[in-house]
Design an enzyme around this catalytic site. Sequence first.
Site, PDB file in Angstrom:
ATOM      1  N   LYS A  12       0.817  -1.211   0.000  1.00 24.21           N
ATOM      2  CA  LYS A  12       0.000   0.000   0.000  1.00 24.21           C
ATOM      3  C   LYS A  12       0.850   1.260   0.000  1.00 24.21           C
ATOM      4  O   LYS A  12       0.383   2.323  -0.401  1.00 24.21           O
ATOM      5  CB  LYS A  12      -0.964  -0.030   1.173  1.00 24.21           C
ATOM      6  CG  LYS A  12      -1.958  -1.196   1.020  1.00 24.21           C
ATOM      7  CD  LYS A  12      -3.108  -1.117   1.979  1.00 24.21           C
ATOM      8  CE  LYS A  12      -4.172  -2.152   1.648  1.00 24.21           C
ATOM      9  NZ  LYS A  12      -3.762  -3.524   2.011  1.00 24.21           N
TER      10      LYS A  12
HETATM   11  C1  LIG Z   1      -4.507  -4.616   1.526  1.00 22.78           C
HETATM   12  C2  LIG Z   1      -3.771  -5.902   1.462  1.00 22.78           C
HETATM   13  C3  LIG Z   1      -4.182  -6.942   0.617  1.00 22.78           C
HETATM   14  C4  LIG Z   1      -5.442  -6.846  -0.213  1.00 22.78           C
HETATM   15  O1  LIG Z   1      -5.354  -5.866  -1.206  1.00 22.78           O
HETATM   16  P1  LIG Z   1      -6.696  -5.339  -1.914  1.00 22.78           P
HETATM   17  O2  LIG Z   1      -6.259  -4.227  -2.795  1.00 22.78           O
HETATM   18  O3  LIG Z   1      -7.577  -4.871  -0.788  1.00 22.78           O
HETATM   19  O4  LIG Z   1      -7.291  -6.484  -2.633  1.00 22.78           O
HETATM   20  C5  LIG Z   1      -3.403  -8.081   0.555  1.00 22.78           C
HETATM   21  N1  LIG Z   1      -2.282  -8.209   1.304  1.00 22.78           N
HETATM   22  C6  LIG Z   1      -1.858  -7.233   2.136  1.00 22.78           C
HETATM   23  C7  LIG Z   1      -0.628  -7.461   2.932  1.00 22.78           C
HETATM   24  C8  LIG Z   1      -2.580  -6.049   2.238  1.00 22.78           C
HETATM   25  O5  LIG Z   1      -2.154  -5.080   3.060  1.00 22.78           O
END
Ligand SMILES: *Cc1c(COP(=O)(O)O)cnc(C)c1O
Length: 462
Positions: free
Chosen positions: A112
């Site tokens: 993210k």
């Molecule tokens: C947010 C997240 C996901 C899922 O991603 P999306 O975009 O919500 O599908 C998977 N793994 C980790 C470690 C995350 O932080």
Amino acid sequence: MQYISTRGAAPVLDFEATMLTGLARDGGLYLPEHVPPMTQAEIAGLAGQSYEEQAYLVMRPFIGTAFGDDEFRGLIAKAYAGFGHPARAPIKQLAPNHFLLELFHGPTLAFKDFAMQLIGQLFQAALARSGARVTIVGATSGDTGSAAIEAFRGLDNVDVFILYPHGRVSDVQRRQMTTPGDANVHSLAIDGDFDTCQALVKDMFNDFAFRDSVQLAGVNSINWARVLAQVVYYFSAGVSLGAPHRPVSFTVPTGNFGDIFAGYIARQMGLPIEKLVVATNHNDILHRALSSGGYVTDGVKPSISPSMDIQVSSNFERALFDAYGREGGAVAQLMDELKQGGGFQISQGALEFLRDAFASGRASEEETSATISRIAEATGEVLCPHSAVGVHVAEAHLSATPMITLATAHPAKFPDAVEVATGTRPELPARMADLFEREERVTRLPNDLAAVQDVIRERRGA
Ligand SMILES: *Cc1c(COP(=O)(O)O)cnc(C)c1O
């Protein structure tokens, strides 16, 4: 470049307004009116460039006149300067024709950071120009919150309020949210699960009086700018493994469908992606929906991959919009059924569209844990539980086309699950080694919209 809502009844906006608002006023999500294609030559030309230059070339057509070319390049450079790896998104090989895209070298150790660090820069540039002040409110299952706080802490024209489910995030995730001392950062622990937090945020956006009085801005993965920033690493990985001259496949550990939707956009732009595989943990609503056509919620079960413990997968609405021929009214009706009755049936035509675009699979808790230990033994690579869900599902989809599984977080973010699987506790990178000594600051609140709104009104700077 104009952006339209998936529910067809919100104003059409340019890139900057789309980014600053997050959720559309009709409850929908913004999407570009047309996805700008890249030619084969343009895609081939990305090979060998820095990640930052690739980011500039891939995103430039989407931002219109929001930022000048040099300004945009400068903001991208700042966004990724704090990453702990010069490649930003390095690739490792796990097995014949199976590769791991490491997306956890940012400041909070999850993918993210790729989007959040960039939109922190973009928000600051846009707000400095207009003099406006915004209140960022986000729901998190753990990683969005820490990434948002890290991206916006200390900025002048922004307050950040993050809602997370009390007791349902890992200690590292919680401390990353509760230990920054900046006055503009506010962590709120909500009694409930992630869907509770997400529903509170949606309700605040739909309360227009509140929304306008505090200048609400959303940075959940519904924010188009986040999806856009994530499109870049599909290209960077794809061209490293031979695209556009040969196709590649991706498997994506999926919760809110934002990350995998970025892959779908990369494919629309012209990246030859053969398979795009949705990988879920035992909260497998997306896998069930793609298998049966029924999108039916049945409660969140906690798992060792908590960032994917989701039943209402917001960005799936964007895929539904295309699957229903971009009929906003049809999407609005499905979302109504979901809100009233907890589910909906996908029409046959739409289901065929979605199955054409996405494959899917799930990993049980045991399969996830077994994958962490097996891959560590075979390759030395220590996977976080989310990445392990991806690797397990990808293994069922291997073919002659290179498969790239997205590693979405660093193993040290989820040390308990990793220690159970491997016998060794993964260590935090040196720059975070004192996380457990820092003081925590958090406000615990019930699942009550008015109570949360009161705290936001009271705490935000004028
Ligand atoms: C947010 C997240 C996901 C899922 O991603 P999306 O975009 O919500 O599908 C998977 N793994 C980790 C470690 C995350 O932080």
